[in-house]
Design a protein around this motif. Structure first.
Motif, mmCIF file in Angstrom:
data_model
loop_
_atom_site.group_PDB
_atom_site.id
_atom_site.type_symbol
_atom_site.label_atom_id
_atom_site.label_comp_id
_atom_site.label_asym_id
_atom_site.label_seq_id
_atom_site.Cartn_x
_atom_site.Cartn_y
_atom_site.Cartn_z
ATOM 1 N N ARG A 1 -8.799 -7.656 4.260
ATOM 2 C CA ARG A 1 -7.238 -8.476 4.225
ATOM 3 C C ARG A 1 -7.121 -9.066 2.745
ATOM 4 O O ARG A 1 -6.152 -8.951 2.237
ATOM 5 N N LYS A 2 -8.068 -9.755 2.368
ATOM 6 C CA LYS A 2 -8.138 -10.454 0.934
ATOM 7 C C LYS A 2 -8.007 -9.157 -0.062
ATOM 8 O O LYS A 2 -7.096 -9.173 -0.876
ATOM 9 N N GLU B 1 -7.036 -6.233 0.352
ATOM 10 C CA GLU B 1 -5.747 -5.621 0.623
ATOM 11 C C GLU B 1 -4.536 -6.168 -0.129
ATOM 12 O O GLU B 1 -3.886 -5.648 -0.808
ATOM 13 N N SER B 2 -4.678 -7.377 0.197
ATOM 14 C CA SER B 2 -3.745 -8.260 -0.343
ATOM 15 C C SER B 2 -3.572 -8.229 -2.333
ATOM 16 O O SER B 2 -2.631 -8.060 -2.784
ATOM 17 N N GLU B 3 -5.090 -8.383 -2.616
ATOM 18 C CA GLU B 3 -5.181 -8.236 -4.050
ATOM 19 C C GLU B 3 -4.645 -7.002 -4.734
ATOM 20 O O GLU B 3 -4.315 -6.873 -5.879
ATOM 21 N N LYS C 1 -0.985 -6.551 -4.893
ATOM 22 C CA LYS C 1 -0.187 -7.397 -5.744
ATOM 23 C C LYS C 1 -0.707 -7.161 -7.271
ATOM 24 O O LYS C 1 -0.009 -7.471 -8.183
ATOM 25 N N THR D 1 1.606 1.492 2.505
ATOM 26 C CA THR D 1 0.791 0.582 2.538
ATOM 27 C C THR D 1 -0.167 0.730 3.918
ATOM 28 O O THR D 1 0.296 1.346 4.767
ATOM 29 N N ALA E 1 -1.097 -4.591 6.423
ATOM 30 C CA ALA E 1 -0.723 -5.281 4.928
ATOM 31 C C ALA E 1 0.376 -6.219 5.233
ATOM 32 O O ALA E 1 0.506 -7.283 4.606
ATOM 33 N N PHE F 1 -1.057 -12.783 4.784
ATOM 34 C CA PHE F 1 -0.694 -13.670 3.594
ATOM 35 C C PHE F 1 0.797 -13.592 3.169
ATOM 36 O O PHE F 1 1.594 -13.574 4.261
ATOM 37 N N ASP F 2 1.237 -13.578 2.176
ATOM 38 C CA ASP F 2 2.734 -13.510 1.733
ATOM 39 C C ASP F 2 2.996 -11.993 1.280
ATOM 40 O O ASP F 2 3.931 -11.852 0.359
ATOM 41 N N ASN F 3 2.307 -11.019 1.858
ATOM 42 C CA ASN F 3 2.393 -9.660 1.309
ATOM 43 C C ASN F 3 3.874 -9.179 1.643
ATOM 44 O O ASN F 3 4.287 -8.517 0.597
ATOM 45 N N TRP G 1 6.028 -10.631 -1.170
ATOM 46 C CA TRP G 1 5.872 -10.031 -2.166
ATOM 47 C C TRP G 1 6.427 -8.780 -2.521
ATOM 48 O O TRP G 1 7.142 -8.495 -3.507
#
Ligand code: S3P
Length: 168
Positions: free
Chosen positions: A56-57, A59-61, A64, A76, A80, A84-86, A89
């Protein structure tokens, strides 16, 4: 313009994304494929070795930090929007479109090819229906924050194209 296609595994994000990109003359980006390209291995293998949290980390990176072309359709991963704040974003950086589909329809579409999906690969048919129902209920509150929701069953690339152009 960046268009983020979101929704549960199997709802057609990649298939629709590719068609739509051709119709609009946009680039198509599949974030799961980008992750696999960066890792040099499959998401299934990465999940098995490092667990979901690490995925998940990453994926978010990837979401963004990807160097997006100015006009792109982005498929996505099904999870996703829910981490986090995906979702914030995506909404701040483009138009998010939720491809909505019932758990029953998703289960039918996911039966073949489930071994490629780490969350499904060890489930029996009956377990899978239950899993999809539960996960969809859990995830819907994130998906529903999309700028636009479309029906995945009656979806046409032409209608999607018209809708996107009307928002520019
Ligand atoms: C996942 C969906 C997959 C992939 C990963 C996890 C999920 O993407 O990101 O296996 O949590 O729903 P697709 O929706 O493209 O299958």
């Amino acid at each position: 313009m960046k268009i983020f296609l979101i929704g549960f595994m199997g709802c057609g994000k990649s298939t629709m994304g590719k068609k739509l990109a051709v119709k609009l003359g946009y680039d198509f980006i599949d974030l799961d494929h980008q992750i696999e390209k960066n890792l040099g291995t499959t998401i299934t293998a990465y999940f098995a070795e490092n667990g979901e949290e690490a995925f998940r980390k990453l994926e978010s990176e990837t979401l963004k930090n990807f160097d997006y072309p100015s006009n792109a359709i982005i498929a996505t991963g099904g999870g996703a929007p829910c981490f986090f704040d995906n979702m914030d974003w995506m909404n701040a950086n483009g138009l998010s479109i939720y491809i909505e589909m019932s758990a029953a329809a998703l289960a039918k579409r996911l039966e073949s090819g489930k071994e490629k999906r780490p969350l499904l690969k060890d489930l029996s048919e009956a377990e899978m229906v239950r899993f999809i129902e539960d996960k969809l209920t859990e995830r819907e509150r994130f998906y529903k924050r999309a700028g636009v929701t479309v029906n995945g069953i009656s979806l046409s690339a032409d209608a999607m194209r018209a809708m996107i152009l009307s928002r520019q």
